[in-house]
Structures are given as C-alpha cells and as structure tokens.
Scaffold this motif. Structure first.
Motif, PDB file in Angstrom:
ATOM      1  N   CYS A   7       0.819  -1.209   0.000  1.00 15.98           N
ATOM      2  CA  CYS A   7       0.000   0.000   0.000  1.00 15.98           C
ATOM      3  C   CYS A   7       0.853   1.260   0.000  1.00 15.98           C
ATOM      4  CB  CYS A   7      -0.936   0.020   1.211  1.00 15.98           C
ATOM      5  SG  CYS A   7      -2.338  -1.076   1.020  1.00 15.98           S
ATOM      6  N   HIS A  33      -3.615  -3.903  -7.783  1.00 13.36           N
ATOM      7  CA  HIS A  33      -3.742  -3.669  -6.347  1.00 13.36           C
ATOM      8  C   HIS A  33      -5.030  -2.923  -6.013  1.00 13.36           C
ATOM      9  CE1 HIS A  33      -2.326  -2.891  -2.212  1.00 13.36           C
ATOM     10  NE2 HIS A  33      -2.953  -1.732  -2.361  1.00 13.36           N
ATOM     11  N   CYS A  37      -8.015  -3.355  -3.019  1.00 16.00           N
ATOM     12  CA  CYS A  37      -7.709  -2.536  -1.837  1.00 16.00           C
ATOM     13  C   CYS A  37      -8.560  -1.272  -1.780  1.00 16.00           C
ATOM     14  CB  CYS A  37      -6.230  -2.179  -1.817  1.00 16.00           C
ATOM     15  SG  CYS A  37      -5.803  -1.197  -0.370  1.00 16.00           S
ATOM     16  N   CYS A  40      -6.599   2.094  -0.846  1.00 15.00           N
ATOM     17  CA  CYS A  40      -5.862   2.777  -1.896  1.00 15.00           C
ATOM     18  C   CYS A  40      -6.817   3.366  -2.930  1.00 15.00           C
ATOM     19  CB  CYS A  40      -4.869   1.831  -2.563  1.00 15.00           C
ATOM     20  SG  CYS A  40      -3.461   1.483  -1.493  1.00 15.00           S
TER      21      CYS A  40
HETATM   22 ZN   LIG Z   1      -3.586  -0.742  -0.785  1.00 14.45          ZN
END
Ligand SMILES: [Zn+2]
Ligand SMILES: [Zn+2]
Lengths: 222, 203
Positions: A7, A33, A37, A40
């Motif tokens: 992250c 990602h 996530c 993020c």
């Molecule tokens: Zn992340």
C-alpha cells in the motif's frame, strides 16, 4: 506479498499514476492492487479529485499541451527555480507571492510534487528523530540545587492582602492611579467582584506585568 | 474560589510559568527548568556531537535561566531567549576549543569544517548498501544522527534550530549572525544532504 508495504508503494506512485507517468508494468501493478484494496482506491479518488479541482480552478490542463524541446527547457528552468523554494515553502517562510507561485506550480507539475513529497518525508523523519531524541535525553540535573543556590523566596501561598501590605511597607508609594484601568477591571470581573481598593490594584499591577493575569490573581479567577 | 497558586503547574503554558517566575514563584521556576532540561540536552548534544560533558553544559544553561528569567521582557519570547543562552554558550565553548586546537596544531580540517561548503569527504556510500533490507527504527535513528553529525557546523546549526527547536528563519538568522537568505539556503542544502541519506531507508 505483505499488504502494508504494498500500500505504501502504491500511495507513493498514485500521483504519477494519475499523471500517466508510469511504465506499463507499474501501471498494471497499481491497477491490480486497486481492485483489491479499498483504502488505496479511496486515496486515488481523493487525490484525483484534488488535482482536477486545482486544474479547473486555474483553468489549466496539462494533458493537451504539445510539448516541444523549447518548452521542456523552459519548464526545467521553472522547476529548478521552484525546487529551490520548496524547503522554505514547507516552513511557511515564503512571501505571499512566492507561496502562490509554488502552489500553482505544484498543482501542474508531477516532478516538483514528487520532490516536495520527498522533502516532506525527510523533514518528518527528522522531526520524529528529534522528538525521540528529546524524549530519551537524560534528566539528571540537580534542579533543587540550582533553586536553592538562587535563594528564591517562596511566595506560593501568600495572600493578596499580605502581598499588598508587604509591598506598601517595603518599596512602594502610590501617586497616581489610572482610572480607566480600574474601570476595565470592574467590567471584566462583573458579578464575583471582591472589594479591592485601588492601591492594592496598582500594587499588584507592579508585580504582574500583564493586566489580564493581574485580574486572575486579584479575583482568584481563571 | 480557586487561588492562583493551587493551579497545577504542569498544566501551565511556558509563558505563564515565566510570568510566575518573575514573581519569585519557586515552584514555577522548578517546573520551567524541568520542562526544558531535556530539550536543552538534545540541542547541545546535536550542536556539538563530539562533546562529552553535555550534562555540565545543560546545568550551566539552567542556572542562567534561573538567574535571568526575571529579565525577560516578553514571556512569550521565552523559546528564543532560551536559545540565545544556548547559542552563546555553544559559541563560547567553540571559541575555547578553537583556541585549544590552534595552539596544539594548525588543524586545517577543523577550520574547513566551519566553512560554508559540504565537505568532499561526506560519504554516504556504505549507508546506501542495503536499501531494501528492512531496518529497525533504531537503526534509522543512528543513520540520521550520523548524517547530522557529519554536516558542516553551519548546516548542522540551522538544522537543529529549525527541526529540533522549531525557530523561525528570522530568529535563526539573529542567533547565528546571518541573514534570512543564508538561513534559507543552508537549511535547504542540509535537508537535501540528509534526504540523500534517509531516502534509501524509506519504504
Ligand atoms: Zn492498498
Ligand atoms: Zn516542476
């Protein structure tokens, strides 16, 4: 892979991602990602909103600039000038004009944004380091010794009356009293007014340089 | 009615303590000295990294604070005033040291250190060897400490006065006998130098 390290990596590159400054692999990596996530994702949304807001406000868009060499050279000159100002910018030590100049540039220049990000990181590291260093510093000075050498008199529980009498006897004679001052005191104190004669007021004033604090002392208020 | 002196001294702002000190309040003075003992130590420790008797210097500063606290005209400027005491002591000690060194040998390396340049021997190579290894917080602290220690004197001073003491550029300029422009550029260069060292350790 450890998600947390991931992250941080992503966050660091989000700005470059928005500006489309990454190579295909990195872009893919970030997109992969982002799918998994929410943190993020949120970061990305916030960042892109901020950037587009800034760009709109300024009426500037970087995307439709056709970059040629001349422009590039000009740009790098501007960037060098801005980079010099990043450190005082971080400290709020620039003129108003310069602050505007740097802010406007940071909004449109991913390179300088990155520089600024690194500078901020460095200064945060230094700040943390010094904070820890202060916390861990030894505190072994015999402060009581210093105090006893200085022969400080105890005034802690002396009442106002005692202070006034002491002062009267020892070193003060009153000539004039500023009437506005007394009036101001009465206004400020309102209901809880304890009778204080004007001499006491002036005497206490000669002790206390600050008139606000003086009222607290005389009337026992905070 | 809560009488003034029954107020908890640890809750008071620094300027309030100074005001009380100026009324001969011993308890306030004690709190004022205790509250600043560590930051004085850390400041001197970073200003003069090779020095070993920091504790003695701290005591000297605290005695000066106790003796002169009544002379502060504006209690809100205590931080600047305290740093004046620290810097005066630091420069005095530096002068003593310079004299000593000059009488022992004409040590040009020391004189060079005082100049406005980052020395050539500033070596970061061995620090950059393990950029991707995970390092403990303590290790990074050591690296930062080393980086600060190896900065030339003038750069180290502005770094300490800004990052540790949080003084303004103008205050730093006055304390170091320079102008704001010099402070600005020295600080920027010191930070750039430290950034080189720290960067490999940031994830
Ligand atoms: Zn992340
Ligand atoms: Zn730029």
């Amino acid at each position: 892979m450890d998600n947390q390290i991931n992250c941080q990596d992503i966050e660091k590159n989000l700005s470059a991602y928005i500006d489309d400054e990454l190579n295909d692999n990195d872009k893919l990596f970030i997109e992969e990602h982002l799918k998994n996530c929410p943190n993020c994702q949120q970061q990305l949304n916030q960042l892109s909103q901020t950037i587009s807001l800034c760009k709109n406000t300024l009426g500037k868009t970087t995307s439709n600039l056709s970059i040629n060499y001349k422009e590039l050279i000009e740009k790098s000159k501007i960037c060098a000038n801005i980079e010099e100002k990043l450190s005082p910018f971080l400290d709020g030590e620039l003129s108003r004009q310069e602050i505007i100049e740097v802010t406007e540039h940071l909004m449109v220049c991913p390179h300088c944004r990155k520089e600024f990000y690194h500078l901020k990181q460095t200064c945060n590291c230094l700040k943390n380091y010094f904070e820890k260093s202060i916390q861990n510093a030894p505190a072994k000075t015999e402060i009581k010794n210093i105090l006893s050498k200085e022969k400080y008199k105890e005034y802690a529980f002396v009442s106002i009356a005692a202070v006034c009498i002491f002062s009267l006897l020892s070193w003060f004679s009153i000539k004039t009293i500023e009437p506005q001052f007394i009036e101001k005191a009465k206004e400020n104190v309102k209901s809880d007014l304890i009778y204080v004669n004007s001499e006491a007021f002036v005497l206490a004033n000669s002790y206390h340089k600050s008139s606000d604090n003086l009222l607290a002392v005389i009337y026992g208020q905070n | 009615m809560s009488f003034d002196s029954s107020k908890n001294y640890s809750d008071l702002e620094v300027y309030e303590l100074v005001e009380k000190c100026q009324l001969d309040d011993k308890q306030a003075l004690e709190e004022l000295l205790r509250r600043h003992e560590k930051i004085i130590y850390s400041t001197l420790y970073h200003l003069d990294p090779k020095r070993e008797d920091i504790a003695d210097l701290v005591q000297e500063v605290l005695v000066k604070v106790a003796k002169n606290v009544k002379k502060i005209r504006n209690p809100k400027t205590f931080k600047y005033w305290l740093n004046q005491i620290i810097m005066n002591l630091f420069y005095d000690e530096l002068r003593k040291k310079t004299r000593k060194i000059q009488t022992i040998s004409m040590d040009t390396a020391f004189v060079n250190k005082l100049e406005d340049e980052i020395p050539q021997g500033f070596d970061v190579e061995d620090m950059a060897k393990k950029p991707h290894e995970e390092i403990l917080g303590g290790e990074l602290d050591e690296i930062i400490k080393k980086g600060i220690d190896e900065l030339p004197e003038q750069f180290r001073i502005v770094t300490v006065l800004r990052e540790l003491q949080g003084l303004s550029y103008e205050e730093i300029a006055q304390l170091t006998g320079t102008n704001i422009g010099t402070v600005k550029s020295r600080l920027a260069r010191a930070r750039a130098k430290l950034q080189e060292i720290i960067k490999p350790y940031l994830s």
